[in-house]
Enzyme design. Structure first.
Site, PDB file in Angstrom:
ATOM      1  CG  ASP A  37      30.394  -4.383 -19.165  1.00 43.66           C
ATOM      2  OD1 ASP A  37      30.880  -5.339 -18.541  1.00 43.66           O
ATOM      3  OD2 ASP A  37      29.175  -4.558 -20.525  1.00 43.66           O
ATOM      4  CB  SER A  93      24.806  -8.448 -21.851  1.00 43.41           C
ATOM      5  OG  SER A  93      24.528  -8.231 -20.743  1.00 43.41           O
ATOM      6  CG  HIS A 109      29.894  -8.288 -19.895  1.00 43.19           C
ATOM      7  ND1 HIS A 109      28.640  -7.293 -19.866  1.00 43.19           N
ATOM      8  CD2 HIS A 109      28.549  -9.359 -19.624  1.00 43.19           C
ATOM      9  CE1 HIS A 109      27.868  -7.437 -19.622  1.00 43.19           C
ATOM     10  NE2 HIS A 109      27.456  -8.152 -20.307  1.00 43.19           N
TER      11      HIS A 109
END
Length: 772
Positions: free
Chosen positions: A142, A545, A214
């Protein structure tokens, strides 16, 4: 003069030809798959052979041309090549395939309670103490991690296992040291910088540090430590913790401001498998592609072959059909559903009507309780797209001091609020359009704002248009739990059918992915906008996600509880125990789709919503190994070269005297794709046969089968045998299913469910039927 004109024309033609050559010579990144066993004896190692292969097609070859050499998830390298060099290299001895690099995008805590695993630290019952043979490391590919987050606290964890080979790379940002929770941190940027130019280190860190948020959010969702008193501005207050709080985390930063590039992703997967990760979590995707050209699928095949489960997000391109990413059958593909928690906000109009929406606004300047003027953005703009509140489209003299109604779409939801604020607006109502229907996603807006569904938005805009002096106010009401019905399939969650292989039903399952609270970076505000100077330890965001790391963490739980289970067995346990209907009252009703408000289907949710408390004891599993997946590729008519590219150049051959069938892949779901010659519903009956094998992972028992059909008129399902008796753990029993149907009009779909039960366990498989 004529000669001068001819000379000028000749010079222009030469210049054009030179420009054409220069364009053709522009280098791009390619992934080169090599047959490991084909290395000539004169080379000492594979890196030397790769370099010689490069020099054979490029007179200007230099070490800088090669970005990475791979050895774990594939054999080969990535390099900067011209199209002609790539073409020449594809013909060289020992080269299996030369694929252009692809760009992937990110698929952007109450969940333990909602999933039924909150009691006893998830378990003391499910998860053995760290430091045992059951230790699991979840590798998250990520945007990196914010190591100072309390979600990486290692209190109570034993020392890092001796078999762990990972490293903590400090990079240039002073990345804090890893610990017994965050056991590894690496970064991969060569592909990104080769494609996009040198990194701007004022904007992003050349290190595993997470500048975006994220990666911190996904990794803490999968395996974050328990953090009491977590919230976002007081919303969703409570203890935040990952699905597998006693698992370890290793982060591999492969995503940057310009995207996630396949050469970097493969390098991250290569390192993660070599380091010793037992689960890989990838909340990213680049659409559906043939498996021999899909870098994530290729890397995942090798990871699975080495006993590593790979979990990926399905994508956020819903509610359109056939919008899935990551559809290879050796990948666990996860869609998104809602929680039973919401963040209501109310739009109160001057005529007394009240409309419910959502908001995470918690600023110092709430709207006055008395109504203020409200207008539609399209009436305060000179732009034809003024209704979308795009930057620079609103007229300050018209919106100053007013609530502005903006339509959702094109630009980010939170950016629309920034546009309204910068134009002098006092608040915003964000109205869904038909594309989003009634689905509501809460945002931490920079001004008082509420998102409302399409119906509510239409009613509010109608009031604004009809009242000569429209007014309104917005009231943000905090956190609400116990919302019903839940879960509901998120409208944004990508849907089937699977366009690469329609006979494989995807997504595999759904998990919580809407309004999820998890850890956040200290580098960015909760909206991610540069203008957002707020800093938070936790953030609430939505997307597949977020659902993907839920399943990654649950897979870590199951792998720790059952170290002997293969990745396919773990996925099967999660799928066959998932639920596709709401229980309660006198019966049950199917899960709903937020996009339509109607019943969802297996194309939306796969096997259903995960139920980890049941998955730990599934009774039976559908197991798979490398040879099964190779036979699947044989059924797809893959050439030996294509199979070698997917399967890391191992010598796998399709037998000429064997009949291969996609329906024979031992998958926990059934997808039957009928071909119809006409569209009038006539024609002869067609029978499609699938064969499956169940492995007993529980006690002895006799299982009986039942089938149910919904909207699958004219389909007959026959199972043989209808009863399976298991006398010991590990015993395998096979059965055959025949699906018979007359031709239906093209585009027709139908669904059903097949369940094996011994009275204690229910081993359920979804069935989907399509006619094309």
């Amino acid at each position: 003069m004529r000669n001068i004109g001819m000379l000028r024309a000749l010079l222009l033609a030469l210049a054009a030809a030179a420009a054409t050559v220069a364009a053709a010579e522009k280098r791009k990144t390619y992934i080169v798959h090599m047959a490991k066993s084909a290395m000539p004896a004169e080379y000492a190692d594979h890196a030397e052979w790769y370099g010689a292969s490069l020099r054979s097609v490029s007179a200007s070859a230099s070490p800088a041309m090669m970005l990475y050499a791979y050895d774990t998830v594939l054999h080969g390298f990535s390099a900067r090549l011209t199209p002609q060099e790539a073409s020449d290299l594809a013909c060289a001895d020992g080269v299996l395939a030369v694929n252009p690099e692809a760009r992937y995008e990110l698929h952007t805590t109450r969940t333990p309670e909602f999933l039924g695993i909150a009691g006893g630290d998830a378990g003391q019952g499910l998860f053995p103490q760290s430091g045992t043979a059951a230790d699991v490391v979840v590798g998250v590919l990520d945007t990196g991690a914010w190591p100072e987050s309390k979600s990486y606290d290692d209190a109570g964890l034993a020392k890092v296992p001796a078999w762990w080979k990972g490293a903590c790379e400090a990079g240039a940002s002073g990345f804090a040291a890893c610990n017994r929770k965050l056991v590894g941190a690496r970064f991969f940027s060569k592909g990104y910088e080769a494609a996009m130019g040198p990194m701007d280190t004022d904007r992003e860190s050349r290190s595993p540090r997470d500048d975006d948020g994220h990666g911190t959010h996904t990794s803490s969702t999968a395996a974050g430590a328990a953090v009491p008193g977590a919230s976002l501005f007081g919303f969703a207050a409570g203890t935040a913790r990952g699905m597998a709080p006693r698992a370890r985390v290793a982060v591999y930063k492969v995503c940057w401001l310009g995207g996630c590039f396949s050469s970097d992703i493969l390098a991250g997967m290569d390192a993660a498998v070599a380091d010793g990760c037992g689960v890989l979590s990838l909340s990213l995707g680049g659409g559906a592609a043939d498996y021999s050209r899909d870098s994530v699928a290729i890397g995942a095949f090798a990871a699975t072959e080495q006993n590593v489960l790979v979990s990926c997000s399905a994508g956020n391109a819903g509610p359109g059909s056939s919008t899935l990413s990551n559809v290879a059958p050796w990948i666990t593909t996860v869609g998104a559903g809602t929680l039973d928690r919401d963040f209501p906000a109310y739009v109160v109009l001057g005529d007394g009507k009240n409309y419910t929406g959502v908001s995470l606004y918690s600023g110092n300047k709430p709207l006055p309780s008395a109504p203020i003027p409200i207008l539609y953005a399209a009436n305060a703009s000179n732009s034809t797209a003024g209704n979308l509140c795009m930057p620079g489209t609103l007229m300050p003299e018209k919106v100053a001091g007013k609530i502005v109604v903006c339509d959702r779409g094109v630009s980010a939801r939170v950016q629309k609020g920034l546009v309204v604020r910068d134009a002098g607006g006092a608040g915003m109502v964000l109205s869904n359009t038909a594309a989003n229907g009634q689905e509501l996603v809460a945002d931490a807006h920079l001004l008082p704002a509420a998102g409302v569904g399409e119906r509510e938005g239409t009613a509010i805009k109608s009031y604004v248009a009809s009242d000569p002096n429209p007014t309104a106010t917005i009231v943000v009401a905090g956190t609400q739990v116990g919302v019903r019905p839940s879960p509901v399939v998120a409208a944004f969650s990508s849907r089937g059918p699977n366009m690469v292989t329609p006979e494989i039903l995807k997504p595999d399952m759904i998990a919580p992915g809407v309004n999820i609270l998890a850890a956040w970076t200290g580098k960015a505000g909760p909206t991610g906008l540069e203008a957002d100077t707020r800093r938070v330890a936790f953030n609430i965001i939505s997307g597949t996600s977020m659902s993907c790391p839920h399943v990654s963490g649950l897979a870590a739980l199951l792998r720790s509880a059952h170290p002997e289970w293969s990745p396919a067995a773990v996925r099967s346990a999660l799928m066959t125990t998932a639920y596709a209907s709401y229980s309660g009252g006198s019966g049950s009703s199917p899960l709903l789709d937020a996009a339509t408000g109607e019943a969802a289907t297996p194309f939306d949710y796969g096997a259903g919503h995960v139920d980890p408390a049941r998955a730990v004891d599934p009774g039976l599993v559908y197991d798979l190994g490398t040879r099964d997946y190779v036979d699947f590729l044989c059924a797809l008519k893959y050439s030996s070269t294509m199979i070698a590219a997917v399967a890391r150049s191992r010598v796998y051959a399709c037998a000429e005297n064997k009949t291969y069938s996609v329906g024979s892949l031992n998958y926990p779901s059934f997808s039957v794709a009928y071909s119809t010659a006409n569209g009038d519903g006539g024609g002869d009956s067609t029978t499609v046969t699938h064969r499956r094998t169940l492995t007993n992972v529980g006690e002895a028992g006799t299982y009986k089968v039942s089938t149910s059909l919904a909207d699958a008129k004219g389909v007959a399902v026959a199972v043989e045998p209808m009863e399976l008796e298991f006398t010991s753990a590990g015993e395998k029993k096979s059965y055959t299913v025949r699906f018979t149907s007359k031709s239906q009009p093209s585009g027709t779909t139908g669904f059903g469910r097949l369940v094996w039960s011994d009275g204690k366990h229910s081993v359920a498989s979804p069935m989907a039927f399509t006619w094309t």
